[in-house]
Write a protein that holds these residues in place. Structure first.
Motif, short mmCIF file in Angstrom:
data_model
loop_
_atom_site.label_atom_id
_atom_site.label_comp_id
_atom_site.label_asym_id
_atom_site.label_seq_id
_atom_site.Cartn_x
_atom_site.Cartn_y
_atom_site.Cartn_z
N SER A 119 156.22 63.09 66.66
CA SER A 119 157.16 63.51 67.92
C SER A 119 157.27 62.04 68.60
CB SER A 119 156.70 64.39 68.64
OG SER A 119 155.48 64.14 69.26
N TYR A 149 158.45 60.73 72.77
CA TYR A 149 159.09 61.20 73.98
C TYR A 149 159.11 59.83 75.05
CZ TYR A 149 158.46 65.96 72.88
OH TYR A 149 158.66 67.20 72.41
N GLN A 201 159.03 58.77 78.81
CA GLN A 201 158.94 59.43 80.19
C GLN A 201 158.91 58.15 81.01
OE1 GLN A 201 154.85 61.10 79.97
NE2 GLN A 201 155.82 63.03 79.62
N GLU A 236 161.51 63.22 81.15
CA GLU A 236 161.18 63.14 79.98
C GLU A 236 162.25 63.28 79.04
OE1 GLU A 236 157.21 64.73 78.41
OE2 GLU A 236 158.53 66.36 78.02
N ASN A 248 163.13 63.79 74.99
CA ASN A 248 162.70 64.13 73.73
C ASN A 248 163.32 63.16 72.58
OD1 ASN A 248 161.63 64.96 70.93
ND2 ASN A 248 161.79 67.21 71.49
N THR A 257 162.41 62.96 69.31
CA THR A 257 161.77 63.19 68.03
C THR A 257 163.16 63.30 66.99
OG1 THR A 257 160.22 64.34 68.90
CG2 THR A 257 160.56 65.04 66.94
#
Length: 184
Positions: free
Chosen positions: A94, A96, A98, A168, A170, A172
């Motif tokens: 994954s 992320y 941030q 945040e 994502n 992925t």
């Protein structure tokens, strides 16, 4: 056309460029270094006016952050880019992104009559040939200061932790499309 070149002065051109090696995850930048932009990061400022800059006037953590000084920046519609290093994310499950954000608008944040400052995060999985928008906010969505229905008449400098927000994203879904990406 089998004829002699009539003007040889336009036969060559030069362009300076740099090829940077990918960095591995995790990538963390706190802007505490005296160097700006930090190593492996790039700043693109087409109009050579206000742009991303380091500041010691506000920080969510530590003593520094980066800012875009839009308060006295008259030309609307300008785009300035702050580009991350090329990131290698092989062998991860994954990804992320941030970042901490603090923002306020001068005018009514819900305005549809005037241009509002926009923060957009773009990702490239083909070394900048094409980009995908993964985050885009402006006006009331971007503002972190008090009442989102009210602008601020003074240059905004966050004074407390409450005026910052963690964002945040994502990423992925980008796994498998490439082993590297670029954030702009």
């Amino acid at each position: 056309n089998d004829s002699t070149d009539e003007y040889t002065g336009n036969d060559t051109t030069q362009l300076a460029f740099a090829v940077k090696s990918p960095v591995s995850l995790p990538v963390h930048e706190d802007f505490e270094s005296s160097t700006f932009p930090p190593a492996n990061w790039n700043l693109v400022n087409p109009d050579n006016q206000n742009s991303w800059q380091k500041t010691n006037l506000a920080a969510r953590n530590g003593a520094s952050s980066i800012q875009m000084k839009n308060f006295d920046y008259a030309p609307a519609g300008q785009t300035d880019e702050f580009i991350s290093p090329l990131v290698n994310y092989a062998n991860v499950d994954s990804v992320y992104l941030q970042f901490q954000l603090s923002a306020a608008t001068f005018s009514f944040p819900g305005s549809t009559e005037i241009p509002l400052d926009t923060l957009e995060v773009l990702i490239s999985v083909d070394c900048g040939k094409s980009y995908t928008t993964v985050y885009k906010k402006w006006g009331a969505q971007l503002q972190t200061l008090g009442n989102v229905n009210t602008g601020t008449a003074a240059e905004f400098i966050p004074k407390s932790q409450r005026e910052w927000r963690l964002e945040e994203i994502n990423l992925t879904d980008l796994l498998g499309k490439s082993n590297t990406f670029l954030v702009s």
